[in-house]
Design an enzyme around this catalytic site. Structure first.
Site, PDB file in Angstrom:
ATOM      1  N   ARG A  18      -9.295  18.410   3.498  1.00 13.90           N
ATOM      2  CA  ARG A  18      -9.923  18.398   2.106  1.00 13.90           C
ATOM      3  C   ARG A  18     -11.516  19.227   2.521  1.00 13.90           C
ATOM      4  O   ARG A  18     -12.058  18.819   3.713  1.00 13.90           O
ATOM      5  CB  ARG A  18     -10.362  17.111   1.551  1.00 13.90           C
TER       6      ARG A  18
ATOM      7  N   ASN B 131       0.698  -1.311  -0.094  1.00 16.44           N
ATOM      8  CA  ASN B 131      -0.140  -0.056   0.151  1.00 16.44           C
ATOM      9  C   ASN B 131       0.978   1.177  -0.037  1.00 16.44           C
ATOM     10  O   ASN B 131       1.568   1.692   0.936  1.00 16.44           O
ATOM     11  CB  ASN B 131      -0.934   0.030   1.393  1.00 16.44           C
TER      12      ASN B 131
ATOM     13  N   GLU C  41      -8.466  -3.524   5.333  1.00 23.81           N
ATOM     14  CA  GLU C  41      -8.219  -3.524   4.032  1.00 23.81           C
ATOM     15  C   GLU C  41      -7.189  -4.352   3.421  1.00 23.81           C
ATOM     16  O   GLU C  41      -7.337  -4.954   2.659  1.00 23.81           O
ATOM     17  CB  GLU C  41      -7.623  -1.884   3.838  1.00 23.81           C
TER      18      GLU C  41
END
Ligand code: ADP
Length: 381
Positions: A219, A7, A361
């Site tokens: 964000r 990852n 994940e």
């Protein structure tokens, strides 16, 4: 078989080694043999060398059958793909839509292919789970040529995480995921909510890029596109600088004026810092609106799940989001919610139960990689 999971983040490389098989995945008995992270990565080849040095003793002479690569933007790929020249090219072309992420994943893939040329390399995409969104959920309400010719549409992200918590929750309930309507809140540095209707993502808060939707660490999440065009046209702001502003200088960092780290913001809010309190309120309010929207999208829900750094660890944020949702059948139980734990657990036994489910994940990437290898050998055999 042994599966290496890679990852690649913007400056780090996370790695994990699993032992898995179709039987182990089904019985949930696959094993994590080891994991680690290389920070401040300068070259992927160097980072991988460190990872392999760490993992080699755990292989005990066995080969790595597959390498699973987490890839953020997979366009319209509906599932994990064995990386061949065409898939490699597609990931490269999608770099325009995920400039911070896809090039790093490609660099990790190319370095890993050098190192492990005989392993099967598989791309596992954050977007793939959301390919089941119906057109009315993924199409922006603009002339269809932008969708058909320019591929401007909502893709959604964090799909590996949303799928992992939905599957884990169903397993814990001893129910098929096909019997459940789940609202999953992935709250980390990036944040998104997903409506998982009987195992399928039918809507999610991130869109064309991971900028849309919730207020995040740095964000902005949703905002009116014409405000940006106004700044470009009337205030002569530079589009590239605006994109950087929206992705890196907005969200909790901008509202609080302090940090993008939720821990810093919560402790400042607790000490009476008004901007920090305002940021926490904005964060919780935006998340709450999406939960309401997805209850409408699924005509109810069977569970609300929190995951990732903030979702798993912050009782205050979970409580803040659930406050005022009791009329919708959602509330957290303060005693359960405040318990510190690292395992999946119920934090509110309201009409719609509220759960914390740690995201898995890496495990899902390992399983998807193994599944691709099994399918490939069945095909060629
Ligand atoms: P990423 O999206 O980079 O994988 P994580 O899922 O690790 O990020 O989430 C990082 C966020 O989780 C940070 O904002 C961090 O402040 C927050 N976080 C971690 N632990 C806690 C905690 N105990 N309380 C509040 N926020 C936390």
């Amino acid at each position: 078989m042994k599966i290496l999971v890679l990852n690649a983040g913007s400056s780090s490389l996370k790695y994990a080694l699993y032992e898995t098989s179709p039987e182990a995945a089904k019985a949930d008995t696959d094993k994590l043999l080891g994991e680690g992270m290389v920070e401040r990565v300068t070259t992927m080849t160097g980072a991988l060398k460190t990872a392999f040095k760490d993992l080699r003793p755990l292989l005990q002479g066995e080969i790595i059958a597959g390498v699973g690569h987490r890839v953020v933007h997979g366009g319209t790929f509906p599932g994990a793909m064995v990386i061949d020249a065409a898939v490699e090219r597609a990931i490269d072309e999608l770099s325009a839509l995920a400039p911070l992420h896809n090039p790093r994943s490609l660099a990790a893939y190319r370095a890993a292919r050098e190192h492990e040329p005989n392993a099967t390399h598989v791309a596992v995409f954050d977007t793939a789970f959301h390919q089941t969104l119906p057109r009315h959920a993924y199409a922006y309400a603009i002339p269809p040529r932008y969708l058909d010719d320019k591929k401007v549409r909502r893709y959604g992200f964090h799909g590996i995480s949303h799928r992992s918590v939905a599957l884990r929750f169903a397993r814990l309930q001893r129910k098929p995921v096909e019997a459940l309507r789940i609202i999953s809140c992935h709250l980390g540095n990036g944040c998104s909510v997903c409506a998982v209707d009987r195992g399928h993502s039918i809507d999610t808060s991130m869109g064309f890029t991971p900028l849309e939707g919730l207020v995040m660490g740095a964000r902005s999440g949703d905002m009116d596109a014409s405000a940006l065009l106004y700044l470009i046209t009337h205030e002569h702001e530079d589009p590239a600088a605006l994109l950087t502003m929206l992705n890196n200088e907005s969200g909790m960092k901008a509202i609080s004026g302090l940090s993008n780290d939720m821990r810093d913001i919560l402790s400042a809010a607790d000490s009476g810092n008004a901007r920090a309190r305002f940021a926490v309120d904005a964060f919780c309010y935006r998340a709450k609106k999406f939960i309401g929207a997805y209850m409408a999208a699924m005509n109810g829900a069977d569970a609300l799940i929190f995951t990732a750094g903030i979702g798993e660890n912050s009782a205050a944020i979970r409580a803040g989001i659930a406050t005022g949702l009791d009329q919708l059948g959602i509330s957290v139980d303060p005693a359960l919610n405040d318990l510190k734990s690292t395992v999946a657990r119920c934090v509110g036994s309201s009409q719609i139960p509220v759960w914390v489910v740690p995201t898995e994940e890496q495990l899902l990437i390992a399983r998807d990689t193994m599944t691709c290898i099994v399918a490939q050998s069945a095909h060629s055999g």
